[in-house]
Scaffold this motif. Structure first.
Motif, PDB file in Angstrom:
ATOM      1  N   VAL A   1      26.643 -45.762 -26.573  1.00 42.25           N
ATOM      2  CA  VAL A   1      26.129 -47.058 -26.149  1.00 42.25           C
ATOM      3  C   VAL A   1      26.295 -47.248 -24.649  1.00 42.25           C
ATOM      4  N   THR A   2      27.497 -47.012 -24.157  1.00 42.35           N
ATOM      5  CA  THR A   2      27.759 -47.219 -22.729  1.00 42.35           C
ATOM      6  C   THR A   2      26.994 -46.206 -21.886  1.00 42.35           C
ATOM      7  N   PHE A   3      26.536 -46.672 -20.727  1.00 38.77           N
ATOM      8  CA  PHE A   3      25.826 -45.852 -19.746  1.00 38.77           C
ATOM      9  C   PHE A   3      24.501 -45.315 -20.270  1.00 38.77           C
ATOM     10  N   THR A   4      23.880 -46.073 -21.182  1.00 40.53           N
ATOM     11  CA  THR A   4      22.574 -45.719 -21.722  1.00 40.53           C
ATOM     12  C   THR A   4      21.732 -46.985 -21.836  1.00 40.53           C
ATOM     13  N   PRO A   5      20.401 -46.850 -22.016  1.00 42.12           N
ATOM     14  CA  PRO A   5      19.584 -48.048 -22.266  1.00 42.12           C
ATOM     15  C   PRO A   5      20.018 -48.830 -23.494  1.00 42.12           C
ATOM     16  N   LEU A   6      20.645 -48.174 -24.468  1.00 46.73           N
ATOM     17  CA  LEU A   6      21.141 -48.888 -25.649  1.00 46.73           C
ATOM     18  C   LEU A   6      22.208 -49.902 -25.248  1.00 46.73           C
TER      19      LEU A   6
ATOM     20  N   ILE B   1      25.231 -54.423 -15.572  1.00 44.70           N
ATOM     21  CA  ILE B   1      25.631 -53.357 -14.647  1.00 44.70           C
ATOM     22  C   ILE B   1      26.936 -52.678 -15.065  1.00 44.70           C
ATOM     23  N   PHE B   2      27.757 -53.351 -15.876  1.00 37.10           N
ATOM     24  CA  PHE B   2      29.029 -52.751 -16.278  1.00 37.10           C
ATOM     25  C   PHE B   2      28.884 -51.829 -17.482  1.00 37.10           C
ATOM     26  N   ILE B   3      27.805 -51.962 -18.223  1.00 40.72           N
ATOM     27  CA  ILE B   3      27.650 -51.162 -19.431  1.00 40.72           C
ATOM     28  C   ILE B   3      26.478 -50.181 -19.336  1.00 40.72           C
ATOM     29  N   ALA B   4      25.598 -50.366 -18.340  1.00 41.90           N
ATOM     30  CA  ALA B   4      24.372 -49.566 -18.282  1.00 41.90           C
ATOM     31  C   ALA B   4      24.574 -48.212 -17.634  1.00 41.90           C
ATOM     32  N   GLY B   5      25.530 -48.086 -16.719  1.00 40.72           N
ATOM     33  CA  GLY B   5      25.675 -46.839 -15.978  1.00 40.72           C
ATOM     34  C   GLY B   5      24.839 -46.790 -14.726  1.00 40.72           C
ATOM     35  N   ASN B   6      23.722 -47.565 -14.705  1.00 36.20           N
ATOM     36  CA  ASN B   6      22.906 -47.741 -13.499  1.00 36.20           C
ATOM     37  C   ASN B   6      22.398 -46.418 -12.930  1.00 36.20           C
ATOM     38  N   LEU B   7      21.948 -45.545 -13.797  1.00 39.39           N
ATOM     39  CA  LEU B   7      21.402 -44.265 -13.354  1.00 39.39           C
ATOM     40  C   LEU B   7      19.922 -44.435 -13.016  1.00 39.39           C
ATOM     41  N   PRO B   8      19.482 -44.067 -11.805  1.00 38.61           N
ATOM     42  CA  PRO B   8      18.070 -44.210 -11.437  1.00 38.61           C
ATOM     43  C   PRO B   8      17.164 -43.496 -12.429  1.00 38.61           C
ATOM     44  N   ASN B   9      16.074 -44.172 -12.788  1.00 43.41           N
ATOM     45  CA  ASN B   9      15.054 -43.666 -13.704  1.00 43.41           C
ATOM     46  C   ASN B   9      15.549 -43.519 -15.149  1.00 43.41           C
ATOM     47  N   ILE B  10      16.789 -43.925 -15.423  1.00 43.53           N
ATOM     48  CA  ILE B  10      17.323 -43.825 -16.785  1.00 43.53           C
ATOM     49  C   ILE B  10      17.830 -45.175 -17.281  1.00 43.53           C
ATOM     50  N   SER B  11      18.788 -45.744 -16.584  1.00 41.04           N
ATOM     51  CA  SER B  11      19.393 -47.001 -17.023  1.00 41.04           C
ATOM     52  C   SER B  11      19.524 -47.988 -15.870  1.00 41.04           C
ATOM     53  N   GLU B  12      18.590 -47.958 -14.961  1.00 39.53           N
ATOM     54  CA  GLU B  12      18.609 -48.855 -13.802  1.00 39.53           C
ATOM     55  C   GLU B  12      17.594 -49.976 -14.023  1.00 39.53           C
ATOM     56  N   ILE B  13      18.087 -51.216 -14.060  1.00 36.62           N
ATOM     57  CA  ILE B  13      17.204 -52.358 -14.281  1.00 36.62           C
ATOM     58  C   ILE B  13      16.629 -52.856 -12.958  1.00 36.62           C
ATOM     59  N   ALA B  14      15.559 -53.623 -13.036  1.00 36.89           N
ATOM     60  CA  ALA B  14      14.878 -54.098 -11.829  1.00 36.89           C
ATOM     61  C   ALA B  14      15.751 -55.014 -10.972  1.00 36.89           C
ATOM     62  N   PRO B  15      16.505 -55.980 -11.539  1.00 35.69           N
ATOM     63  CA  PRO B  15      17.371 -56.793 -10.678  1.00 35.69           C
ATOM     64  C   PRO B  15      18.369 -55.969  -9.889  1.00 35.69           C
ATOM     65  N   LEU B  16      18.912 -54.907 -10.498  1.00 29.97           N
ATOM     66  CA  LEU B  16      19.835 -54.044  -9.761  1.00 29.97           C
ATOM     67  C   LEU B  16      19.115 -53.303  -8.644  1.00 29.97           C
TER      68      LEU B  16
ATOM     69  N   ALA C   1      33.848 -56.619 -21.126  1.00 30.67           N
ATOM     70  CA  ALA C   1      34.269 -56.647 -22.530  1.00 30.67           C
ATOM     71  C   ALA C   1      33.389 -55.741 -23.391  1.00 30.67           C
ATOM     72  N   LEU C   2      32.084 -55.806 -23.193  1.00 28.93           N
ATOM     73  CA  LEU C   2      31.174 -54.964 -23.982  1.00 28.93           C
ATOM     74  C   LEU C   2      31.367 -53.486 -23.665  1.00 28.93           C
ATOM     75  N   ALA C   3      31.556 -53.168 -22.379  1.00 37.67           N
ATOM     76  CA  ALA C   3      31.785 -51.769 -22.002  1.00 37.67           C
ATOM     77  C   ALA C   3      33.076 -51.241 -22.616  1.00 37.67           C
ATOM     78  N   THR C   4      34.097 -52.086 -22.693  1.00 34.60           N
ATOM     79  CA  THR C   4      35.362 -51.667 -23.304  1.00 34.60           C
ATOM     80  C   THR C   4      35.215 -51.473 -24.802  1.00 34.60           C
ATOM     81  N   LEU C   5      34.495 -52.374 -25.456  1.00 38.51           N
ATOM     82  CA  LEU C   5      34.333 -52.283 -26.907  1.00 38.51           C
ATOM     83  C   LEU C   5      33.506 -51.071 -27.322  1.00 38.51           C
ATOM     84  N   TYR C   6      32.455 -50.783 -26.560  1.00 40.57           N
ATOM     85  CA  TYR C   6      31.503 -49.744 -26.970  1.00 40.57           C
ATOM     86  C   TYR C   6      31.716 -48.404 -26.273  1.00 40.57           C
TER      87      TYR C   6
END
Length: 283
Positions: A145-150, A225-240, A123-128
């Motif tokens: 917003v999407t695919f970024t740390p924001l 994971i649906f809104i971050a983009g999960n790019l290594p060293n940019i938007s990849e969180i530790a749980p992922l 839902a957040l990825a669709t909205l933003y």
């Protein structure tokens, strides 16, 4: 040498109780806590202890691991601060004011509790997204917003704000407005009323809400994971990153990252707990 007191005299209720069975309830509590919490954590730490010190440090100091940990804890802390500020405002409005739709607004606060995290992320990825209802107005301003740390910050704010609202709201309900009126009638300014009447009462609840929101944000996975983009060293969180290491059958790496997350989260929660006790003692 004096004999030790019997165990039955050292283990007792803090307050007298007519309910019997302290030994049974205490044993069930310890057993349940051990099975659900202590044994899994001990197993993880035991597995991590098999790693050599150099190997453990090498895993943690890898650039990708450091970036993921910094991102997870940094954005979780920022989201918890944001939730404390706006969660306090929401709790104040819901408690102190009557307005149309107040009950509906109060119910909406609980939606992140019941909503599956994957649904929240979609839902957040669709909205933003740049074509979304909100993202289409941000895109001309150069805000993505999407695919970024924001996007991670937005997701963590969404899942964490109910913890602050529901922690502060009961304390606000118990805070008698007449105390504020009495302070004002004695010549106190608005700032003095907030600082000396309201803040000391709310501070323990605010710290508790902050700790709960921070703990939830650190371990959040599904909505991010649906809104971050999960790019290594940019938007990849530790749980992922832990999940990725498990999928690569690099169990040592996953365990080392999990242990350091557990340690840092425990230290931060311990500090917050001590601050809460200090504020309660002062008030």
């Amino acid at each position: 040498m004096s004999a030790l007191p019997p165990l039955s005299k050292t283990l007792r209720f803090r307050e007298p109780s007519v309910i019997p069975g302290f030994g049974l309830t205490f044993g069930l509590t310890v057993t349940w806590l051990s099975v659900i919490v202590l044994i899994p954590l001990a197993a993880m730490i035991l597995y991590a202890s098999r790693l050599g010190f150099d190997q453990f440090i090498a895993i943690l100091t890898a650039q990708r691991t450091l970036n993921a940990l910094k991102l997870s804890f940094g954005i979780a802390f920022a989201a918890a601060i944001f939730n404390v500020i706006f969660g306090l405002i929401v709790a104040w409005a819901l408690t102190r004011y009557e307005f149309p739709g107040r009950r509906i607004a109060d119910a909406i606060v609980d939606i992140p509790f019941a909503l599956p995290t994957a649904v929240a992320g979609i839902a957040l990825a669709t909205l933003y997204s740049p074509q979304g209802w909100i993202g289409q107005f941000l895109a001309p301003l150069g805000i993505q917003v999407t695919f970024t740390p924001l996007g991670i910050l937005v997701a963590l704010i969404f899942v964490g704000i109910p913890f602050v609202v529901r922690t502060v709201q009961p304390v606000l309900k118990d805070l008698d407005p007449e105390l504020e009126l009495a302070a004002a009638s004695l010549g106190a300014s608005r700032w003095q009323v907030i600082r000396k009447v309201i803040a000391p009462t709310l501070l323990p609840a605010i710290l508790t809400g902050f700790a709960l929101a921070f703990a939830r944000a650190v371990g959040e996975y599904g909505s991010v994971i649906f809104i971050a983009g999960n790019l290594p060293n940019i938007s990849e969180i530790a749980p992922l990153l832990i999940v990725i290491r498990l999928e690569e059958f690099r169990y040592a790496d996953a365990t080392a990252i999990a242990v350091i997350m557990l340690f840092v989260a425990f230290i931060m929660l311990l500090i917050i707990n001590r601050l809460q006790r200090w504020t309660e003692a002062r008030s």
